[in-house]
Design an enzyme around this catalytic site. Structure first.
Site, short mmCIF file in Angstrom:
data_model
loop_
_atom_site.label_atom_id
_atom_site.label_comp_id
_atom_site.label_asym_id
_atom_site.label_seq_id
_atom_site.Cartn_x
_atom_site.Cartn_y
_atom_site.Cartn_z
N PHE A 229 0.81 -1.22 0.00
CA PHE A 229 0.00 0.00 0.00
C PHE A 229 0.84 1.27 0.00
CE2 PHE A 229 0.22 -1.58 4.39
CZ PHE A 229 0.83 -0.50 5.03
N TYR B 140 -3.56 1.20 12.58
CA TYR B 140 -4.70 2.11 12.37
C TYR B 140 -5.96 1.66 13.10
CZ TYR B 140 -1.78 4.20 8.80
OH TYR B 140 -0.75 4.83 8.15
#
Length: 291
Positions: A221, A265
């Site tokens: 990512f 996260y």
């Protein structure tokens, strides 16, 4: 001539008025004042149709209804009763088309099949607006909102992404048993690819690093290697798992780091690849501590 701000005033109220007459009056330009009146009226509509569509959500198939409301609003003059009614319509539409949709998205984590109770929302909204005694004080309402929103959101996230959370936990449990994998305080795991011999950063240090981030499924990512440019960052201004790793790495090290979801996260979704509760894997190369 100073341009009139009719668009702004429409946003406040006139654009959603209801009443009589849905066609334009027939123009009769006999005098200069007549012509000026007509020209001003037309000049002030530049961009208005796009504003109605894009900002107020008006469907152009119903423009006659807009004109009907517009005429009625203009003809109402300074009627306090009608002004209050029109304000109620405006705010009610904003609640329906904007506020509740935003609340639902936040509370139910994007699950479009769920919604708050409009009946109870309006009961609380009207009680609060009238400043009458309700089932809660304003402070209690604010505290209840914070507490229950978090609780219901977490429940919804678990329904949607609980399997992803378990998958990450299973991965870390199995990974911890692999040869060469070590675990730091808090649960961050790492494997040394290259042992550095330099100084270790403090959490306030600014460092230069190369890195590549991926999910445990191998989906990359982010990568400074792909950009061919190292990143400069402060060790305490990244996700907590990174801070833990960086403050334990000697300069010159290259580590493969595995970060638990609660040190990454957590319940937040980041882009297309990082779903809530995702364990993340990084290759981190600590190049230097910047002065």
């Amino acid at each position: 001539m100073k341009k009139l701000t009719i668009v702004a005033s429409l946003a406040i109220g006139a654009a959603i008025m209801t009443g009589c007459g849905n066609t334009a009056p027939k123009a009769d330009l006999k005098t200069d004042v007549d012509s000026l009146s007509y020209s001003i009226g037309m000049a002030q509509t530049q961009g208005l149709k796009g504003y109605l569509v894009n900002n107020l959500g008006v469907d152009t198939a119903y423009m006659d209804d807009f004109f009907k409301g517009l005429n009625d609003g203009v003809n109402a003059g300074d009627d306090k009763k009608k002004a209050a009614y029109y304000a109620g319509i405006q705010i009610g539409q904003q609640i329906s088309t904007q506020m509740v949709k935003g609340i639902n998205n936040e509370v139910f984590a994007g699950d479009s099949t769920k919604t708050i109770s409009m009946k109870n929302f309006m009961a609380g909204f009207i009680t609060g607006t009238s400043e009458k005694e309700g089932l809660m004080t304003m402070q209690q309402a604010q505290e209840t909102t914070r507490t229950l929103m978090q609780k219901i959101r977490l429940k919804s996230l678990m329904e949607q992404y609980g399997e992803n959370k378990k998958k990450g936990e299973d991965f870390l449990k199995a990974n911890a048993k692999k040869e060469g994998v070590k675990t730091l305080d808090g649960g961050v795991q790492y494997k040394v690819i290259k042992e550095g011999t330099g100084e270790m950063p403090k959490d306030t240090s600014r460092v230069k690093v190369h890195y590549e981030g991926s999910t445990i499924d191998g989906k990359v990512f982010d990568s400074s290697y792909a950009r061919k440019e190292p990143a400069s960052l402060r060790a305490n201004q990244v996700i907590r798992g990174w801070t833990t790793a960086l403050t334990n790495m000697p300069v010159g090290s290259i580590w493969e780091v595995y970060i638990p979801q609660d040190l990454a996260y957590g319940e937040r979704e980041q882009g297309e690849n990082i779903k809530p509760f995702s364990v993340l894997k990084f290759k981190i190369e600590l190049l230097e501590i910047e002065k």
